[in-house]
Design a protein around this motif. Structure first.
Motif, PDB file in Angstrom:
ATOM      1  N   VAL A 271       0.830  -1.204   0.000  1.00 34.22           N
ATOM      2  CA  VAL A 271       0.000   0.000   0.000  1.00 34.22           C
ATOM      3  C   VAL A 271       0.865   1.255   0.000  1.00 34.22           C
ATOM      4  N   MET A 272       1.864   1.286   0.877  1.00 37.36           N
ATOM      5  CA  MET A 272       2.690   2.491   1.021  1.00 37.36           C
ATOM      6  C   MET A 272       3.597   2.726  -0.174  1.00 37.36           C
ATOM      7  N   LYS A 273       4.138   1.650  -0.753  1.00 35.42           N
ATOM      8  CA  LYS A 273       5.053   1.814  -1.882  1.00 35.42           C
ATOM      9  C   LYS A 273       4.349   2.485  -3.059  1.00 35.42           C
ATOM     10  N   LYS A 274       3.070   2.187  -3.230  1.00 39.26           N
ATOM     11  CA  LYS A 274       2.325   2.833  -4.311  1.00 39.26           C
ATOM     12  C   LYS A 274       2.189   4.328  -4.085  1.00 39.26           C
ATOM     13  N   ARG A 275       2.284   4.763  -2.825  1.00 44.84           N
ATOM     14  CA  ARG A 275       2.187   6.195  -2.506  1.00 44.84           C
ATOM     15  C   ARG A 275       3.535   6.892  -2.587  1.00 44.84           C
ATOM     16  N   GLY A 276       4.603   6.119  -2.709  1.00 40.07           N
ATOM     17  CA  GLY A 276       5.935   6.697  -2.864  1.00 40.07           C
ATOM     18  C   GLY A 276       6.684   6.911  -1.574  1.00 40.07           C
ATOM     19  N   SER A 277       5.980   6.938  -0.444  1.00 37.12           N
ATOM     20  CA  SER A 277       6.628   7.112   0.856  1.00 37.12           C
ATOM     21  C   SER A 277       5.702   6.550   1.926  1.00 37.12           C
ATOM     22  N   PHE A 278       6.252   6.345   3.116  1.00 43.41           N
ATOM     23  CA  PHE A 278       5.456   5.775   4.197  1.00 43.41           C
ATOM     24  C   PHE A 278       4.588   6.865   4.809  1.00 43.41           C
ATOM     25  N   ASP A 279       3.278   6.710   4.666  1.00 48.98           N
ATOM     26  CA  ASP A 279       2.301   7.668   5.183  1.00 48.98           C
ATOM     27  C   ASP A 279       2.002   7.294   6.644  1.00 48.98           C
ATOM     28  N   ALA A 280       2.502   8.094   7.572  1.00 44.49           N
ATOM     29  CA  ALA A 280       2.378   7.769   8.994  1.00 44.49           C
ATOM     30  C   ALA A 280       0.922   7.715   9.445  1.00 44.49           C
ATOM     31  N   ASP A 281       0.117   8.657   8.986  1.00 46.35           N
ATOM     32  CA  ASP A 281      -1.291   8.683   9.405  1.00 46.35           C
ATOM     33  C   ASP A 281      -2.039   7.456   8.891  1.00 46.35           C
ATOM     34  N   LEU A 282      -1.824   7.109   7.634  1.00 45.83           N
ATOM     35  CA  LEU A 282      -2.469   5.920   7.085  1.00 45.83           C
ATOM     36  C   LEU A 282      -1.937   4.663   7.785  1.00 45.83           C
ATOM     37  N   GLY A 283      -0.635   4.633   8.051  1.00 51.37           N
ATOM     38  CA  GLY A 283      -0.062   3.487   8.752  1.00 51.37           C
ATOM     39  C   GLY A 283      -0.702   3.286  10.111  1.00 51.37           C
ATOM     40  N   ALA A 284      -0.924   4.378  10.835  1.00 53.16           N
ATOM     41  CA  ALA A 284      -1.570   4.289  12.149  1.00 53.16           C
ATOM     42  C   ALA A 284      -2.998   3.764  12.020  1.00 53.16           C
ATOM     43  N   ARG A 285      -3.721   4.213  10.979  1.00 55.65           N
ATOM     44  CA  ARG A 285      -5.091   3.739  10.780  1.00 55.65           C
ATOM     45  C   ARG A 285      -5.110   2.254  10.416  1.00 55.65           C
ATOM     46  N   MET A 286      -4.178   1.821   9.570  1.00 53.59           N
ATOM     47  CA  MET A 286      -4.133   0.410   9.174  1.00 53.59           C
ATOM     48  C   MET A 286      -3.867  -0.488  10.382  1.00 53.59           C
TER      49      MET A 286
END
Length: 358
Positions: A271-286
């Motif tokens: 999921v994150m690689k498709k966004r180009g960088s690690f999205d901390a907010d999305l990571g916390a939600r996941m």
């Protein structure tokens, strides 16, 4: 262990005529395998065929079915997979049911290959960019792991397991990067990769030490004693949202015994690689979505963080290039992938700590 139903315009269709050879690669073998089932077959579409596996959609009097050539090297390994599937299905995980042979068997063995037939699933794969579907996917993964608790490989089966093997794997990746860094190599790819071979080698070694000091061994023992499975490719392409809005899990070929962090790392990296960088907010939600269904302790979340921070994707790409496994990739594609992966891997440290509130 099935594919979702194909759209007709995407597939070359072959009509099976009784008494005539199927006009497909392995056609005679397919006809013999399908002859073991009590089915009236009108046609077949080949989705893919490789040395170790293959998938065909079969039109029958019982509806659309899927014939699959299983990538297993023994009947004992197949028994492990089939037992795991039954365990998961009995605990509510939606996996397409198998169609038994005339004699009631779950598989057919022919010419040294193992085949199964299952129902096809009509629906669509979840989309990573649609948060509602992503949340459903992550919760389905958590339910999958929770349902796998208690699974024990039955007598006569050959278990696949990665339990306790992470430290050795981490060390092996560090050695491979060090060997590549120590060899003089020409070309744009190695010129770009060169400095990062050492940077990520050092990260591999550092994270191995963190893993050894973490709650990893306790988690391994917990799964070893209580049972637990990982899918290994719980990705959009192996999931189907059906008409009831429920997620169906496909392609259980790679099931293994391991701690849930293995699957979580793979899903979050995709999921994150498709966004180009690690999205901390999305990571916390996941992580929150996952823990709503299958709660993880603070120590277990730290193990997830360590494995996510490990440069698995970088190691995979440079290994692929070094071993010449990308015959269908141009030099330019390798270089573009390398630049994208370096950027992503470099973003994970800060993003993960923010996601975990550290």
């Amino acid at each position: 262990m099935a594919g979702h139903a194909p759209s007709n315009h995407c597939w070359q269709y072959y009509v099976l005529v009784p008494g005539k050879e199927c006009p497909l690669p392995m056609g005679d073998l397919l006809s013999r395998v399908l002859g073991s089932y009590d089915l009236v077959i009108s046609g077949i579409r080949q989705e893919n065929l490789k040395a170790k596996k293959g998938v065909w959609f079969i039109d029958t009097d019982q509806g659309l079915l899927v014939l699959k050539k299983m990538p297993v090297d023994s009947v004992e390994r197949l028994r492990f997979l089939l037992a795991a599937v039954r365990h998961l299905q009995e605990r509510g995980i939606k996996i397409p049911p198998l169609v038994p042979t005339r004699s009631g068997e779950a598989y057919v063995m022919a010419d040294g290959f193992y085949f199964i037939v299952s129902q096809a699933v009509r629906g669509f794969p979840p989309h990573y960019e649609r948060e509602r579907e992503l949340a459903a996917m992550v919760k389905a993964l958590a339910a999958f792991h929770k349902a796998s608790i208690g699974f024990v490989a039955p007598p006569g089966s050959k278990e696949r397991s990665h339990l306790g093997k992470w430290p050795e794997s981490y060390a092996g990746q560090a050695v491979a990067l060090a060997e590549m860094a120590g060899s003089a190599r020409l070309g744009d790819f190695w010129q770009k990769a060169g400095p990062y071979l050492r940077i990520f080698r050092d990260r591999c070694l550092q994270l191995r030490e963190e893993l050894l000091q973490s709650g990893y061994w306790s988690w391994v023992e917990k799964v070893r004693q209580g049972g637990g499975l990982c899918h290994q490719d719980f990705a959009a392409g192996n999931l189907v949202i059906d008409a009831c809005g429920e997620i169906n899990v496909l392609d259980i070929d790679s099931l293994t015994m391991d701690i849930p962090a293995r699957d979580l790392r793979k899903v979050m990296n995709k999921v994150m690689k498709k966004r180009g960088s690690f999205d901390a907010d999305l990571g916390a939600r996941m992580l929150d979505w996952y823990c709503q269904v299958n709660p993880l302790s603070r120590d277990e979340l730290n193990v997830v963080r360590i494995d996510l921070e490990f440069p698995h994707i970088f190691c995979g790409l440079v290994g692929k290039y070094h071993q010449g496994r990308g015959e269908d990739w141009s030099e330019g594609k390798f270089l573009r992938k390398l630049e994208e992966i370096i950027a992503y891997e470099s973003s994970k440290h800060a993003g993960l700590r923010k996601a975990l509130g550290r």
